[in-house]
Design a protein around this motif. Structure first.
Motif, PDB file in Angstrom:
ATOM      1  N   GLU A 134       0.809  -1.222   0.000  1.00 11.00           N
ATOM      2  CA  GLU A 134       0.000   0.000   0.000  1.00 11.00           C
ATOM      3  C   GLU A 134       0.842   1.271   0.000  1.00 11.00           C
ATOM      4  N   THR A 135       2.051   1.189   0.542  1.00 10.96           N
ATOM      5  CA  THR A 135       2.881   2.391   0.690  1.00 10.96           C
ATOM      6  C   THR A 135       4.069   2.409  -0.267  1.00 10.96           C
ATOM      7  N   CYS A 136       4.028   1.587  -1.306  1.00  8.95           N
ATOM      8  CA  CYS A 136       5.175   1.433  -2.208  1.00  8.95           C
ATOM      9  C   CYS A 136       5.060   2.341  -3.436  1.00  8.95           C
ATOM     10  N   PHE A 137       6.013   3.249  -3.591  1.00 12.04           N
ATOM     11  CA  PHE A 137       6.009   4.191  -4.707  1.00 12.04           C
ATOM     12  C   PHE A 137       7.371   4.217  -5.395  1.00 12.04           C
ATOM     13  N   LYS A 138       7.419   4.871  -6.542  1.00 13.25           N
ATOM     14  CA  LYS A 138       8.670   5.117  -7.251  1.00 13.25           C
ATOM     15  C   LYS A 138       8.630   6.516  -7.851  1.00 13.25           C
ATOM     16  N   VAL A 139       9.802   7.162  -7.918  1.00 17.21           N
ATOM     17  CA  VAL A 139       9.958   8.451  -8.581  1.00 17.21           C
ATOM     18  C   VAL A 139      10.626   8.203  -9.923  1.00 17.21           C
ATOM     19  N   LEU A 140      10.076   8.761 -10.984  1.00 17.12           N
ATOM     20  CA  LEU A 140      10.660   8.633 -12.321  1.00 17.12           C
ATOM     21  C   LEU A 140      10.829  10.007 -12.942  1.00 17.12           C
ATOM     22  N   GLU A 141      11.781  10.128 -13.857  1.00 17.27           N
ATOM     23  CA  GLU A 141      11.930  11.383 -14.591  1.00 17.27           C
ATOM     24  C   GLU A 141      10.692  11.593 -15.449  1.00 17.27           C
ATOM     25  N   TYR A 142      10.207  12.840 -15.498  1.00 16.39           N
ATOM     26  CA  TYR A 142       9.030  13.116 -16.310  1.00 16.39           C
ATOM     27  C   TYR A 142       9.420  13.015 -17.784  1.00 16.39           C
ATOM     28  N   PRO A 143       8.671  12.232 -18.582  1.00 16.79           N
ATOM     29  CA  PRO A 143       9.080  11.961 -19.973  1.00 16.79           C
ATOM     30  C   PRO A 143       9.152  13.188 -20.874  1.00 16.79           C
ATOM     31  N   LYS A 144       8.220  14.114 -20.710  1.00 17.61           N
ATOM     32  CA  LYS A 144       8.213  15.336 -21.527  1.00 17.61           C
ATOM     33  C   LYS A 144       8.014  16.541 -20.607  1.00 17.61           C
TER      34      LYS A 144
END
Length: 217
Positions: free
Chosen positions: A150-160
């Motif tokens: 429930e608390t698992c996230f990831k940060v990714l670079e914004y594609p555009k």
């Protein structure tokens, strides 16, 4: 027998070499996918340290609240305040590998911290109770357990990116990357309006584009 042994040795050398090349390529490909996150000034974002986050397009910022529509809530909710350019303090912590700087594509937990004078005893980790459900269960709230689906996230670079001069990012909810979550894909986090309040949730819209702001000491 000698030719047979000779060819067998050649086969072993070929197999070991091929496997080594494959492992090297795979490792480098995985490493290339991970990038150190940077804040609005271009400085590296520290792992396990508090930051403000703000959307690029809508302005304002996100903060923790114990009141929605004049009603007290527990656990607390994460909301967008278009009039507040500072917002709350959120700590991004990678779950499995402790490092100095936050990296993209790593499983992490987001801690909202505790509001002053609060009476709610729930945890302050960002939580999505049910990724398959509709609002309010697919909204980001708090109250989850660290290192759980429930608390698992990831940060990714914004594609555009909206602004090429600023390092902007997006969030994904990834239940299968923590705890005993089912093996499923990650879900993009978007800004949505629920009962007149802008919130973060899994709604299938454009991903929430945001920047990190270092907290002034």
């Amino acid at each position: 027998m000698k030719p047979s042994i000779f060819y067998y040795v050649l086969f072993l050398i070929f197999t070991i070499t091929t496997q080594s090349i494959f492992n090297f390529t795979t490792t480098n490909a995985a490493s290339a996918a991970e990038v150190v996150v940077k804040d609005s000034t271009g400085k590296k974002v520290l792992n396990d340290v508090r930051y403000h986050i703000a959307p690029v397009a809508k302005g304002g910022s996100f903060k923790l609240t114990d009141t929605i529509k004049n009603k007290k809530v527990c656990p607390f909710d994460v909301v967008h305040d278009p009039k507040d350019n500072l917002g709350g303090e959120f700590m991004f912590t990678m779950t499995y590998k402790r490092e100095t700087y936050l990296k993209t594509s790593r499983a992490l937990a987001i801690d909202s911290g505790v509001l002053k004078n609060n009476s709610c005893e729930k945890s302050t980790f960002w939580t999505i109770n049910d990724y398959e459900a509709k609002a309010p269960d697919n909204l980001i709230t708090t109250g989850g357990k660290f290192e759980s689906e429930e608390t698992c996230f990831k940060v990714l670079e914004y594609p555009k990116p909206t602004n090429a001069k600023v390092h902007s990012y997006m969030l994904q909810h990834c239940p299968s990357s923590c705890g005993d979550g089912p093996v499923i894909s990650c879900f993009n986090i978007s800004i949505t309006s629920y009962k007149g309040v802008n919130r973060l949730s899994i709604v299938g819209g454009a991903p929430f584009e945001f920047v990190f702001h270092k907290i002034a000491k």
